[in-house]
Design an enzyme around this catalytic site. Sequence first.
Site, PDB file in Angstrom:
ATOM      1  CE  LYS A  78      -3.870   2.084   2.592  1.00 48.53           C
ATOM      2  NZ  LYS A  78      -4.788   1.964   3.750  1.00 48.53           N
ATOM      3  CB  SER A 153      -8.230   3.750   2.882  1.00 51.59           C
ATOM      4  OG  SER A 153      -7.358   3.091   3.772  1.00 51.59           O
ATOM      5  CB  SER A 177      -8.492   0.848   5.679  1.00 46.05           C
ATOM      6  OG  SER A 177      -9.191   2.062   5.701  1.00 46.05           O
TER       7      SER A 177
END
Lengths: 485, 95
Positions: A78, A153, A177
């Site tokens: 990420k 997210s 997330s």
Amino acid sequence: MTLNELTIHGLQDLIRKKEVTSTEIVTDVFKRIDAVEERVRSFTTVMKEQAFEEAKRADEEIRKGTLKPLTGIPVALKDIHCTKGVRTTCGSHILHNFVPPYDGTVVRKLRGEGAVFVGKTNMDEFAMGSSTENSWFGPTCNPWDLERIPGGSSGGSAAALAADECIAATGSDTGGSIRQPAALCGVVGLKPTYGRVSRYGLVAFASSLDQIGPFTKDVEDAAIMMNAIAGYDPMESTSVPMDVPDYRSFIGKDIKGFTVGIPKEYFIEGIDPEVDAAVKRTIQVIEGLGAKSVPISLPHTQYCLAVYYIIAPAEASSNLARYDGVKYGYRSADGRDLMEMYKKTRSQGFGAEVKRRIMIGTYALSSGYYDAYYKKASQVRTLIKRDFQEAFKTCDVILTPTTPTPAFKIGEKMDDPLQMYLSDIFTISTNLAGIPGISVPCGYTQSGLPIGVQFQAGHFEEGKLLQVAHAYERHSGIERRRPKL
Amino acid sequence: MKITKEQVEYVAHLARLEFSEEEKGKFTTQLNNILLYMEKLGEVDTTGVEPETHAIAIQNAFREDVVRESLPHELSLANAPSESGNCYRVPKVIE
């Protein structure tokens, strides 16, 4: 079947038998990226050149027979982990040119275990969002239906994995997330106990809630990733100095005699009927494996969202004060004096949702409102944590839906922040209580969208989560599908 | 209304943000809706309840005060939007 479709443990077997090389795996991964990335848009940065160099080094290790747990395995990160020499944007304009001079601890550990990094994945700006639409780079699409969001997210990581653009990925989970996008993209996502995995080098959102965890294609891979990233770190003062078990040892254990709590507050009106049905079928499967389900109550569940949307923005408003255009990142050229430079830099550098949360947080912490908002929310947080402590006296794990609905359409909730916040309604409590949670695929809707079931356990009980999730996965009888791209 | 446009302007200044008139209007409405939702917490009796700030009970993490390697100067400045002679350069601070 191409190599990019396999799991970590599947590839490890082939590597050990010297039937495949890391270069072959990485080649298949980048063939896939070249074929689908234009439509899925999982990545903010693709690290092709580095990946092939690392694969070459991994193949040298394989030849020498010095295998580590992740040697030669392509992993996506990420874009919230600091990566030495590779830009780390956090999905924001304000960090679009930031190149960290160091690796975060999780990155360092994965590298040390032999992982090959394929790229940095897209995300909601500063991890604030549930759809990955808040990224400065534009939205990521759900591989199962390109008109839908992948969740957020960590939507880029979930989508990249579902689309077989990597073998495993990392995410961060502040209110869901990791678990929410895992559910919406049909992969496994684990949020560890607060303090289990070091946050050093993770761009901070809400420091009392943030935790790093893995996205994987199955539960055994989640155990392998946890073995690589868990543990105390002297560089991170909230990481907990406690021994880490071998998470893989929980894989394959039966769950006879397990007690699974079913909280009535999580099976409410407004939940999609197909999600409800799939999750209830999960309970039957678990019972068929010799576990017992018991009704439980988590009475403060209805307050979780309000507590979260005070605490997280309050901590964010403080954490994001550092983006001032002085030491790194974007700086507006329009400021004539320092104050104007700050204001213009931040106003031009942050997106709408980030500004909204900074505003809520600043208001909640401002003089005269602190007691009414932040203190009150922190007190209710105590009660939420106590609910779980009570519940775990009567059950080993708790089972809930991961999300109230399957993936929604891109643009559907962008104008209504509260509606967007509601998509995290079943995942937020885990972060407030600091406990671990895992989302595992539990079926598909009629239209072919994945559905996830969530298991929660007490502090540092990730082993139990992996045990029950793996037993379920093995006996769920759900056919393994791949998105048609 | 919990929050007025003037308060939005004040909070924006505290947060070092600035907004157009249109954005101020939109934020005022959205923040009001969100704060209205937060009112829910008023229903909960929290008399005598300690506020939770960290979910895991941890001690302060003390360590020995020893000199360790730190980031080299040029790396510290490598991301600076503007620099001058080993320092970060900013617009003038004092009138």
